[in-house]
Write an enzyme that holds these catalytic residues in place. Structure first.
Site, PDB file in Angstrom:
ATOM      1  N   ARG A  79       0.852  -1.190   0.000  1.00  0.00           N
ATOM      2  CA  ARG A  79       0.000   0.000   0.000  1.00  0.00           C
ATOM      3  C   ARG A  79       0.889   1.242   0.000  1.00  0.00           C
ATOM      4  O   ARG A  79       1.679   1.443   0.937  1.00  0.00           O
ATOM      5  CB  ARG A  79      -0.930  -0.011   1.226  1.00  0.00           C
ATOM      6  CG  ARG A  79      -1.760   1.237   1.323  1.00  0.00           C
ATOM      7  CD  ARG A  79      -2.811   1.201   2.430  1.00  0.00           C
ATOM      8  NE  ARG A  79      -3.475   2.494   2.433  1.00  0.00           N
ATOM      9  CZ  ARG A  79      -3.429   3.371   3.426  1.00  0.00           C
ATOM     10  NH1 ARG A  79      -2.814   3.091   4.563  1.00  0.00           N
ATOM     11  NH2 ARG A  79      -4.021   4.538   3.314  1.00  0.00           N
ATOM     12  N   HIS A 123      -2.899  11.148   0.554  1.00  0.00           N
ATOM     13  CA  HIS A 123      -2.381  10.918   1.901  1.00  0.00           C
ATOM     14  C   HIS A 123      -1.735  12.230   2.353  1.00  0.00           C
ATOM     15  O   HIS A 123      -0.553  12.294   2.663  1.00  0.00           O
ATOM     16  CB  HIS A 123      -1.401   9.747   1.906  1.00  0.00           C
ATOM     17  CG  HIS A 123      -1.173   9.131   3.252  1.00  0.00           C
ATOM     18  ND1 HIS A 123      -1.365   7.790   3.512  1.00  0.00           N
ATOM     19  CD2 HIS A 123      -0.758   9.661   4.426  1.00  0.00           C
ATOM     20  CE1 HIS A 123      -1.066   7.533   4.785  1.00  0.00           C
ATOM     21  NE2 HIS A 123      -0.682   8.665   5.360  1.00  0.00           N
ATOM     22  N   ASN A 294      -7.912   2.080   9.561  1.00  0.00           N
ATOM     23  CA  ASN A 294      -6.621   2.259  10.222  1.00  0.00           C
ATOM     24  C   ASN A 294      -6.880   2.245  11.715  1.00  0.00           C
ATOM     25  O   ASN A 294      -7.628   3.076  12.234  1.00  0.00           O
ATOM     26  CB  ASN A 294      -5.979   3.597   9.836  1.00  0.00           C
ATOM     27  CG  ASN A 294      -5.550   3.615   8.368  1.00  0.00           C
ATOM     28  OD1 ASN A 294      -5.651   2.615   7.668  1.00  0.00           O
ATOM     29  ND2 ASN A 294      -5.071   4.764   7.921  1.00  0.00           N
ATOM     30  N   GLU A 347      -3.982   0.050   7.983  1.00  0.00           N
ATOM     31  CA  GLU A 347      -2.827   0.436   8.814  1.00  0.00           C
ATOM     32  C   GLU A 347      -3.030  -0.108  10.213  1.00  0.00           C
ATOM     33  O   GLU A 347      -4.133  -0.045  10.767  1.00  0.00           O
ATOM     34  CB  GLU A 347      -2.683   1.962   8.950  1.00  0.00           C
ATOM     35  CG  GLU A 347      -2.175   2.658   7.728  1.00  0.00           C
ATOM     36  CD  GLU A 347      -2.020   4.171   7.921  1.00  0.00           C
ATOM     37  OE1 GLU A 347      -1.781   4.618   9.075  1.00  0.00           O
ATOM     38  OE2 GLU A 347      -2.138   4.888   6.915  1.00  0.00           O
TER      39      GLU A 347
HETATM   40  O1  IFM Z   1       2.187   7.866   9.954  1.00  0.00           O
HETATM   41  C1  IFM Z   1       0.807   7.917  10.075  1.00  0.00           C
HETATM   42  C2  IFM Z   1       0.151   7.712   8.732  1.00  0.00           C
HETATM   43  O2  IFM Z   1       0.583   8.634   7.795  1.00  0.00           O
HETATM   44  C3  IFM Z   1      -1.340   7.813   8.857  1.00  0.00           C
HETATM   45  N1  IFM Z   1      -1.845   6.987   9.902  1.00  0.00           N
HETATM   46  C4  IFM Z   1      -1.193   7.034  11.180  1.00  0.00           C
HETATM   47  C5  IFM Z   1       0.294   6.865  11.035  1.00  0.00           C
HETATM   48  C6  IFM Z   1       0.979   6.935  12.396  1.00  0.00           C
HETATM   49  O3  IFM Z   1       0.745   8.149  13.012  1.00  0.00           O
END
Ligand code: IFM
Length: 444
Positions: A79, A123, A294, A347
């Site tokens: 990803r 992002h 996430n 995530e």
């Molecule tokens: O690094 C970040 C990512 O860009 C988006 N989600 C959370 C991660 C950790 O803070």
């Protein structure tokens, strides 16, 4: 429980995740325009260690080795995100062929190595020129985003297995326009809610634009969701948890999955609510093929503010390690949303202050974190939740936004002075799990 790959369905996808500004570097190369993060990083006091993403992990030049590394971990998928300012320097107008070429090489490089490309289109690196005319508060940005999404989808097409429109719109709206912690660093709730609406509309418009272009690629969005628990059974704590859930989770889930904003939070926001045009919610609630989740932690809410359970352990971000929250969240999504699409954990991971000892990096806490959260996914699968994949955040240490390089989320350690990559024990553990080695228990 010792977790093995056999605990997951046969076609379950395992991968690792990154994002453009956090790893690419090459900030001024091949026609990339400035993004809001280039600007933000140069404002004094915004980034803990005063750094920026100009070089980051130099992935823009080292991508073939990085893809080899991902392959060596036994991952099925990678990803990554596409930097809008590489594709259109000003966020609209001429397309930069070198930007598209880069992502085409990257995607073809994945396919050559047997990795499925999972792209995210936004992002957080908004072209600065769009911020100069209001960013996501300006409704027009949603339509510019859809145009950009179409450009990328036309070029990369069905070579990409999955396109997510946005990553974590809570962060690119509330955290960025109300709490001021991320670019553009504003502190205004009304603007933040307008930005959130602009992002959601951009998501819907982008899905519609890409549907015309791709056939087999899966289209969806990635939300950061944080289950909210009351600190006690007292009614005021329950109310606080319901409010936290509403502002953090339902404010994004409900428009996408139900074509409505949550009524209780709409009322609580009073005059700060966004202007919503009649067709907006139907556009936002376009059918999607997946929802990315996430998950890092939970919140524990009291009437007087958030509570930190003293018996829990915390990561270097200060986030509570609470794997049960992931199971609870996934089951709740299934129960609350009738038309929930298949889920992906896009995530999950943890920052710890890792130090190499020679060529070894021992990170037992991260191994434990990953193991417990994968077990939490298995528990949700057993309760009938349709989860199709899991992506560890992150492949390698990288630019952690307002924390600069002071927080390390990688499975792979990056020595920023030399750009050497060193597998942490967690990377070895993950590889053992993915390649079906019996020994996926924590290393000694
Ligand atoms: O690094 C970040 C990512 O860009 C988006 N989600 C959370 C991660 C950790 O803070």
């Amino acid at each position: 429980m010792t977790i093995t790959r056999k605990d997951f369905p046969d076609n379950f996808t395992f991968g690792v995740a990154t994002s453009s500004y956090q790893i690419e570097g090459a900030a001024h190369e091949d026609g990339r325009g400035p993004s809001i993060w280039d600007t933000f990083c140069r404002e004094p006091g915004r980034i803990l260690d005063g750094t920026n993403g100009d070089v980051a992990c130099d992935h823009y030049h080292r991508w073939p080795d990085d893809l080899d590394l991902i392959r060596s971990l036994g991952a099925d998928a990678y990803r990554f995100s596409v930097a809008w300012p590489r594709i259109q320097a000003d966020g609209q107008g001429p397309v930069n062929p070198k930007g598209l070429d880069f992502y085409e090489r990257l995607v073809d490089g994945m396919l050559e190595r047997g990795l499925k490309p999972y792209a995210t289109l936004y992002h957080w690196d908004l072209p600065q020129a769009l911020q100069d005319v209001g960013g996501w508060v300006n409704r027009d940005t949603a339509f510019r985003f859809a145009e950009y999404a179409r450009i990328v989808a036309e070029r990369l097409g069905d070579r990409v297995a999955s396109y997510a429109t946005l990553n974590e719109p809570w962060c690119s709206s509330l955290l960025s326009y109300q709490l001021g912690e991320h670019a553009p660093g504003l502190r205004d709730r009304r603007l933040a809610l307008a930005a959130a609406h602009g992002l959601l509309l951009g998501h819907g418009e982008a899905i519609a634009a890409m549907r015309d272009v791709v056939h087999s690629a899966q289209l969806g969005i990635v939300l950061n969701l944080q289950p909210a628990y009351p600190a006690s059974e007292r009614p005021e704590d329950i109310t606080a948890a319901r409010f936290a859930d509403g502002t953090f989770n339902r404010w994004f889930l409900d428009p996408i999955l139900r074509a409505e904003y949550p009524a209780d939070i709409w009322e609580a926001y009073g005059e700060d609510v966004p202007e919503v045009q009649p067709a907006d919610l139907a556009r936002i609630a376009q059918p999607i093929d997946f929802m990315g989740v996430n998950y890092y932690s939970r919140s524990v809410n009291g009437a007087g503010g958030n509570v930190r359970p003293p018996e829990s352990s915390y990561t270097h971000m200060g986030w509570e390690v609470y794997p049960q929250g992931l199971t609870d969240l996934l089951v709740r999504l299934k129960e609350d949303y009738a038309n929930l699409p298949p889920l992906l954990i896009t995530e999950n991971g943890a920052a710890y202050p890792d130090e190499p000892l020679g060529k070894r990096v021992q990170d037992p806490e991260r191994v434990r974190y990953l193991q417990l959260h994968l077990e939490a996914v298995v528990q949700a699968l057993r309760q009938g939740v349709d989860v199709r994949g899991y992506f560890a955040w992150s492949l390698m240490d990288n630019f952690e936004w307002a924390y600069g390089y002071s927080r390390r989320f990688g499975l792979v350690y990056v020595d920023y002075a030399t750009q050497e990559r060193i597998l942490k024990d967690s990377a070895r553990w993950y590889r053992d799990l993915l390649t079906g080695q019996a020994q996926a228990a924590p290393l000694p």
